[in-house]
Design a protein around this motif. Structure first.
Motif, PDB file in Angstrom:
ATOM      1  N   LEU A  35       1.222  -0.828  -0.558  1.00 30.26           N
ATOM      2  CA  LEU A  35       0.087  -0.020  -0.056  1.00 30.26           C
ATOM      3  C   LEU A  35       0.707   1.047   0.371  1.00 30.26           C
ATOM      4  CD1 LEU A  35      -2.946  -0.878   2.502  1.00 30.26           C
ATOM      5  CD2 LEU A  35      -2.874  -0.672   0.187  1.00 30.26           C
ATOM      6  N   SER A  36       2.121   0.822  -0.034  1.00 33.72           N
ATOM      7  CA  SER A  36       2.601   1.998   0.405  1.00 33.72           C
ATOM      8  C   SER A  36       3.005   2.509  -0.889  1.00 33.72           C
ATOM      9  CB  SER A  36       4.218   2.402   0.731  1.00 33.72           C
ATOM     10  OG  SER A  36       5.346   1.214   0.345  1.00 33.72           O
ATOM     11  N   ARG A  37       3.001   1.890  -1.656  1.00 31.58           N
ATOM     12  CA  ARG A  37       3.251   2.291  -3.624  1.00 31.58           C
ATOM     13  C   ARG A  37       2.036   1.701  -4.619  1.00 31.58           C
ATOM     14  NH1 ARG A  37       5.217  -2.593  -4.615  1.00 31.58           N
ATOM     15  NH2 ARG A  37       5.439  -3.285  -2.230  1.00 31.58           N
ATOM     16  N   GLY A  38       0.929   2.711  -3.132  1.00 32.22           N
ATOM     17  CA  GLY A  38      -0.250   3.222  -3.936  1.00 32.22           C
ATOM     18  C   GLY A  38      -1.501   2.257  -3.131  1.00 32.22           C
ATOM     19  N   PRO A  39      -2.720   3.106  -4.284  1.00 31.55           N
ATOM     20  CA  PRO A  39      -3.634   1.671  -3.741  1.00 31.55           C
ATOM     21  C   PRO A  39      -4.418   0.965  -4.381  1.00 31.55           C
ATOM     22  CG  PRO A  39      -4.116   4.279  -3.529  1.00 31.55           C
ATOM     23  CD  PRO A  39      -3.343   3.613  -4.064  1.00 31.55           C
ATOM     24  N   ALA A  40      -4.133  -0.295  -3.023  1.00 34.21           N
ATOM     25  CA  ALA A  40      -4.870  -1.691  -3.869  1.00 34.21           C
ATOM     26  C   ALA A  40      -5.975  -1.934  -3.220  1.00 34.21           C
ATOM     27  CB  ALA A  40      -3.433  -2.544  -3.277  1.00 34.21           C
ATOM     28  N   SER A  41      -6.509  -3.006  -4.572  1.00 30.34           N
ATOM     29  CA  SER A  41      -7.897  -4.227  -4.191  1.00 30.34           C
ATOM     30  C   SER A  41      -7.735  -5.246  -3.879  1.00 30.34           C
ATOM     31  CB  SER A  41      -8.101  -4.579  -5.217  1.00 30.34           C
ATOM     32  OG  SER A  41      -7.302  -5.315  -5.598  1.00 30.34           O
ATOM     33  N   VAL A  42      -8.148  -5.422  -2.267  1.00 24.00           N
ATOM     34  CA  VAL A  42      -8.097  -6.878  -1.465  1.00 24.00           C
ATOM     35  C   VAL A  42      -7.315  -7.967  -2.425  1.00 24.00           C
ATOM     36  CG1 VAL A  42      -9.048  -8.461   0.218  1.00 24.00           C
ATOM     37  CG2 VAL A  42      -9.922  -6.371   0.146  1.00 24.00           C
ATOM     38  N   GLN A  58      -8.215 -10.678   7.412  1.00 28.41           N
ATOM     39  CA  GLN A  58      -8.314 -10.533   9.107  1.00 28.41           C
ATOM     40  C   GLN A  58      -7.858  -9.660   9.360  1.00 28.41           C
ATOM     41  OE1 GLN A  58     -10.079 -11.677  11.726  1.00 28.41           O
ATOM     42  NE2 GLN A  58      -8.870 -10.994  12.924  1.00 28.41           N
ATOM     43  N   HIS A  59      -6.376  -9.819   8.553  1.00 29.02           N
ATOM     44  CA  HIS A  59      -5.393  -8.838   8.290  1.00 29.02           C
ATOM     45  C   HIS A  59      -5.768  -8.166   8.664  1.00 29.02           C
ATOM     46  CE1 HIS A  59      -2.122 -11.699  10.045  1.00 29.02           C
ATOM     47  NE2 HIS A  59      -2.742 -12.456   9.435  1.00 29.02           N
ATOM     48  N   LEU A  60      -6.614  -7.343   7.679  1.00 27.37           N
ATOM     49  CA  LEU A  60      -7.084  -6.379   7.228  1.00 27.37           C
ATOM     50  C   LEU A  60      -7.530  -5.721   8.177  1.00 27.37           C
ATOM     51  CD1 LEU A  60      -7.257  -4.486   4.496  1.00 27.37           C
ATOM     52  CD2 LEU A  60      -9.253  -4.947   3.713  1.00 27.37           C
ATOM     53  N   ARG A  61      -8.246  -6.602   8.170  1.00 26.49           N
ATOM     54  CA  ARG A  61      -9.134  -5.898  10.223  1.00 26.49           C
ATOM     55  C   ARG A  61      -8.152  -4.816  10.811  1.00 26.49           C
ATOM     56  NH1 ARG A  61     -13.857  -9.060  12.414  1.00 26.49           N
ATOM     57  NH2 ARG A  61     -12.378 -10.262  13.922  1.00 26.49           N
ATOM     58  N   VAL A  62      -7.657  -6.290  11.428  1.00 23.92           N
ATOM     59  CA  VAL A  62      -6.727  -5.594  12.679  1.00 23.92           C
ATOM     60  C   VAL A  62      -5.606  -4.032  11.730  1.00 23.92           C
ATOM     61  CG1 VAL A  62      -4.758  -6.035  13.375  1.00 23.92           C
ATOM     62  CG2 VAL A  62      -5.686  -7.858  13.125  1.00 23.92           C
ATOM     63  N   SER A  66      -6.583  -0.403  13.348  1.00 21.68           N
ATOM     64  CA  SER A  66      -4.871   0.152  14.019  1.00 21.68           C
ATOM     65  C   SER A  66      -5.050   1.970  13.619  1.00 21.68           C
ATOM     66  CB  SER A  66      -3.636  -0.536  13.819  1.00 21.68           C
ATOM     67  OG  SER A  66      -3.706  -0.102  12.567  1.00 21.68           O
ATOM     68  N   GLY A  67      -5.998   2.029  12.888  1.00 22.77           N
ATOM     69  CA  GLY A  67      -5.998   3.722  11.634  1.00 22.77           C
ATOM     70  C   GLY A  67      -4.460   3.891  10.763  1.00 22.77           C
ATOM     71  N   LEU A  68      -3.859   2.630  10.626  1.00 20.71           N
ATOM     72  CA  LEU A  68      -3.127   2.324   9.431  1.00 20.71           C
ATOM     73  C   LEU A  68      -3.722   2.422   7.858  1.00 20.71           C
ATOM     74  CD1 LEU A  68      -0.473   0.404  11.205  1.00 20.71           C
ATOM     75  CD2 LEU A  68       0.007   2.803  10.844  1.00 20.71           C
ATOM     76  N   VAL A  69      -4.844   1.770   7.989  1.00 20.15           N
ATOM     77  CA  VAL A  69      -5.425   1.552   6.546  1.00 20.15           C
ATOM     78  C   VAL A  69      -6.731   1.709   6.568  1.00 20.15           C
ATOM     79  CG1 VAL A  69      -5.886  -0.524   5.216  1.00 20.15           C
ATOM     80  CG2 VAL A  69      -3.486  -0.340   6.064  1.00 20.15           C
ATOM     81  N   ARG A  70      -7.539   2.480   5.551  1.00 22.70           N
ATOM     82  CA  ARG A  70      -8.750   2.306   5.396  1.00 22.70           C
ATOM     83  C   ARG A  70      -9.187   1.634   4.440  1.00 22.70           C
ATOM     84  NH1 ARG A  70     -10.541   9.073   6.984  1.00 22.70           N
ATOM     85  NH2 ARG A  70      -9.887   8.566   9.057  1.00 22.70           N
ATOM     86  N   SER A  71     -10.685   1.287   4.017  1.00 23.40           N
ATOM     87  CA  SER A  71     -11.199   0.405   2.901  1.00 23.40           C
ATOM     88  C   SER A  71     -12.052   1.091   2.575  1.00 23.40           C
ATOM     89  CB  SER A  71     -10.703  -0.965   2.572  1.00 23.40           C
ATOM     90  OG  SER A  71     -11.898  -1.400   3.992  1.00 23.40           O
ATOM     91  N   GLU A  72     -12.256   0.370   0.984  1.00 23.17           N
ATOM     92  CA  GLU A  72     -14.233   1.117   0.540  1.00 23.17           C
ATOM     93  C   GLU A  72     -14.083   0.548  -0.182  1.00 23.17           C
ATOM     94  OE1 GLU A  72     -15.309   6.264  -0.914  1.00 23.17           O
ATOM     95  OE2 GLU A  72     -13.729   5.817  -1.353  1.00 23.17           O
ATOM     96  N   VAL A  74     -16.236  -0.042  -3.728  1.00 20.04           N
ATOM     97  CA  VAL A  74     -17.482   0.403  -4.574  1.00 20.04           C
ATOM     98  C   VAL A  74     -17.674  -0.852  -5.376  1.00 20.04           C
ATOM     99  CG1 VAL A  74     -17.220   2.175  -6.645  1.00 20.04           C
ATOM    100  CG2 VAL A  74     -16.342   2.544  -4.480  1.00 20.04           C
ATOM    101  N   GLY A  75     -18.856  -0.958  -5.755  1.00 19.19           N
ATOM    102  CA  GLY A  75     -19.477  -1.952  -6.276  1.00 19.19           C
ATOM    103  C   GLY A  75     -18.768  -2.989  -5.823  1.00 19.19           C
ATOM    104  N   ARG A  76     -18.404  -3.871  -6.465  1.00 19.72           N
ATOM    105  CA  ARG A  76     -17.743  -5.150  -6.322  1.00 19.72           C
ATOM    106  C   ARG A  76     -16.460  -5.719  -5.774  1.00 19.72           C
ATOM    107  NH1 ARG A  76     -19.126 -10.371  -9.699  1.00 19.72           N
ATOM    108  NH2 ARG A  76     -18.404 -11.339  -7.944  1.00 19.72           N
ATOM    109  N   VAL A  77     -15.393  -4.216  -5.435  1.00 21.26           N
ATOM    110  CA  VAL A  77     -14.170  -3.868  -5.456  1.00 21.26           C
ATOM    111  C   VAL A  77     -13.656  -2.908  -3.439  1.00 21.26           C
ATOM    112  CG1 VAL A  77     -11.196  -3.472  -6.315  1.00 21.26           C
ATOM    113  CG2 VAL A  77     -13.952  -4.836  -7.587  1.00 21.26           C
ATOM    114  N   ARG A  78     -13.321  -3.786  -3.339  1.00 22.24           N
ATOM    115  CA  ARG A  78     -12.708  -3.238  -1.697  1.00 22.24           C
ATOM    116  C   ARG A  78     -11.301  -2.448  -1.923  1.00 22.24           C
ATOM    117  NH1 ARG A  78     -14.525  -2.156   2.771  1.00 22.24           N
ATOM    118  NH2 ARG A  78     -16.398  -3.636   3.377  1.00 22.24           N
ATOM    119  N   THR A  79     -10.931  -1.241  -2.512  1.00 23.60           N
ATOM    120  CA  THR A  79     -10.115  -0.389  -2.334  1.00 23.60           C
ATOM    121  C   THR A  79      -9.439  -0.121  -0.835  1.00 23.60           C
ATOM    122  OG1 THR A  79     -10.208  -0.255  -4.872  1.00 23.60           O
ATOM    123  CG2 THR A  79      -8.698   1.529  -4.008  1.00 23.60           C
TER     124      THR A  79
END
Lengths: 117, 117
Positions: A35-42, A58-62, A66-72, A74-79
């Motif tokens: 993610l330090s190289r840019g947004p990514a899908s799961v 599960q790792h993404l939830r952790v 922690s506030g280090l990552v946010r996801s959104e 849109v349609g069927r893709v979580r970025t």
């Protein structure tokens, strides 16, 4: 209403628990690194990891808790996106402790020089 | 004998697990904070913490296993010291990820400026 400093300290302390905890796992660091190289899908985050999609989520939830990552979603893709301000808070905590150690060493050096004279 | 890069990466990765894990606890951060101002005995480290001596020694063991702290017993007193090189390795890992994020942002900005022209 002003929030008391004691409460702010507790909140920061809890955040640091979660952020350092999140970074204490190699798979989650691989995700942060990606993610330090840019947004990514799961799916993109999961690609280099040898684990099931539920395990990645599960790792993404952790990381999100922690506030280090946010996801959104849109349609069927979580970025997923890195939150650099959170990353900076963790970095700053360490940097401040290292700075304390260095200034302590400087004082010792000065003391020894004065002793020598 | 040269150690293969793959092995070095595994060792660093394991160290980062242990260091970030060690920093994910408020009591251990209080101990690191105290040690950033100079060496301290176990008794001094325990002073601001509301816990038993065995609990403090358990936290100290986690810090020592992570490489962030070393201790040495002389006579009846165990003196603990911060290991700034280890602290720097953890800081550097975060800094590099933040730098990646920033340079990514720079590239995006450059791209948008070129689009505007």
């Amino acid at each position: 209403m002003r929030v008391p400093a004691r409460i702010l300290r507790q909140v920061l302390n809890h955040s640091l628990d979660l952020m350092f905890g999140a970074l204490s796992d190699g798979s989650r660091r691989t995700m942060v690194d990606r993610l330090s190289r840019g947004p990514a899908s799961v799916k993109e985050l999961a690609a280099p990891l040898k684990m099931s999609l539920p395990a990645v989520l599960q790792h993404l939830r952790v990381l999100e808790e922690s506030g280090l990552v946010r996801s959104e979603k849109v349609g069927r893709v979580r970025t997923c996106r890195l939150q650099p301000a959170a990353l900076q808070a963790a970095e700053q905590w360490i940097a401040d402790r290292r700075a304390g150690w260095v200034s302590n060493l400087d004082r010792l050096e000065q003391f020894l020089q004065e002793e020598d004279q």
